[in-house]
Scaffold this active site. Structure first.
Site, PDB file in Angstrom:
ATOM      1  CD  GLU A 166       8.126   5.607  -1.022  1.00 48.76           C
ATOM      2  OE1 GLU A 166       9.375   5.505  -1.121  1.00 48.76           O
ATOM      3  OE2 GLU A 166       7.453   4.922  -0.224  1.00 48.76           O
ATOM      4  CD  GLU A 274       2.611   1.452   1.421  1.00 50.27           C
ATOM      5  OE1 GLU A 274       3.599   1.382   2.194  1.00 50.27           O
ATOM      6  OE2 GLU A 274       2.723   1.660   0.194  1.00 50.27           O
TER       7      GLU A 274
END
EC number: 3.2.1.8
Length: 358
Positions: A166, A274
């Site tokens: 991120e 994920e």
């Protein structure tokens, strides 16, 4: 060099079942779960299809049922929190590897592939890093030491490493080093463990638009700096329906494929890293069918992109899922319910792996 405005905008935004005849007009994931008891597990099905793994996140705990499912169904584990910066270096230069060692030892004892996670991320970052006021040179030294110590400890034991997670939200690095911190981190990681596959990992890449285009720009950036990047992780924290926290349901199979190809076409591997697909709770039969359909689409999209090497579900059972505590009123996001019963989504996901790719 700093982040350009355009980059910031871009980033912030097999032993199979007996064949079923067509005339029977049923879907495999509508069958009673008991009929699947003798089928291969998820990881075995993925390997039979020529891919690397199906994995799950792992928090080691004293739960025999959960661990037995991991042993039989999954070929890969991702330490859920044990390798993050706050867990491994809570104070500058003071490293604590007890929990991470426990996870790595569990993987070795059970013969599991490991996706190590994560080296550089804005969250779970100790205050001594995020609020330090370090200058450019010092911050690079801090990052170098952290990467060397953590990767060095597990050198040769991590199949994949999430190097940067991120990227646009990591203000401590961005403000001092600029966008160059991303390729710098990848160069450091490649030196620390040359055998590990190095990934950039992010959320909402599954939706066509600025976010996945931003990930593609990161791949190009790292390569332009002469550093190695081997893959992009699509986190796939998705929803079955519009919710207060996500207005767009899981994309169509076609759009998921297009999103994966945006980075795969740059010469890197891709993986779903994920996966969980949440809904408004409580669930009902219709919502659980939507969940099954969404998991099927995710699986099919991976199988239709040759460079999609694996898929990781972010947990085994709803009993321990992070979702309800993070997204109030949402949950039921995994393949097993809180009582360790397979959902229809399990069968749908398995079917998505096993069906031939045209």
């Amino acid at each position: 060099m700093r982040f350009s405005a355009s980059l910031l905008l871009a980033l912030t935004g097999s032993a199979a079942a007996s064949p079923i005849r067509a005339e029977e007009e049923i879907r495999v994931y509508d069958l009673p779960i008991s009929l699947f008891d003798d089928l291969q597990g998820l990881d075995a099905a993925m390997k039979a299809a020529g891919r690397e793994y199906i994995g799950t996140s792992l928090t080691v705990r004293n739960d025999f049922q959960e661990q037995n499912i991991i042993r039989t169904e999954f070929g890969s584990i991702t330490p859920e929190n044990a390798q993050k910066w706050d867990a491994t270096e809570p104070n500058r230069g003071q490293f604590t590897f007890g929990s991470a060692d426990q996870h790595m030892d569990w993987a070795r004892q059970n013969g599991k592939h490991v996706r190590c996670h994560t080296l550089v991320w804005y969250s779970q970052l100790p205050g001594w890093v995020s609020n330090s006021g370090f200058n450019n040179a010092t911050l690079q030294q801090v990052m170098q030491n952290h990467i060397n110590q953590v990767m060095g400890r597990y050198r040769g034991r991590c199949n994949h490493w999430d190097v940067v997670n991120e990227a646009p939200r990591l203000m401590a690095m961005r403000l001092q080093i600029g966008e160059a911190y991303i390729p710098i981190a990848f160069r450091m990681a490649a030196q620390a463990d040359p055998s590990a596959k190095l990934y950039y990992n992010d959320y909402n890449l599954e939706y066509l638009g600025p976010k996945v285009e931003g990930a593609a720009r990161i791949v190009r950036l790292v390569k332009q700096y002469g550093a190695r990047i081997d893959g992009v992780g699509y986190q796939a924290h998705l929803v079955t329906e519009p919710t207060p926290t996500q207005s767009t349901p899981t994309p169509s199979e076609e759009d998921l494929i297009k999103a994966l190809r945006i980075t795969a076409d740059l010469g890197v591997d891709v993986a779903y890293t994920e996966i969980d697909i949440r809904m408004r709770t409580p669930s009902n039969a219709q919502k659980l069918q939507q969940l099954a359909d969404a998991y099927y689409r995710v699986a099919r999209s991976c199988m239709k992109v040759p460079r999609c090497v694996g898929m990781t579900i972010w947990g085994v059972t709803d009993r321990y899922s992070w979702v309800p505590n993070t997204f109030r009123g949402e949950g039921d996001a995994l393949l097993w319910d809180s009582n360790y019963q397979r959902k229809a989504a399990y069968n749908a996901f398995l079917r998505g792996i096993q069906e031939p790719v045209n």
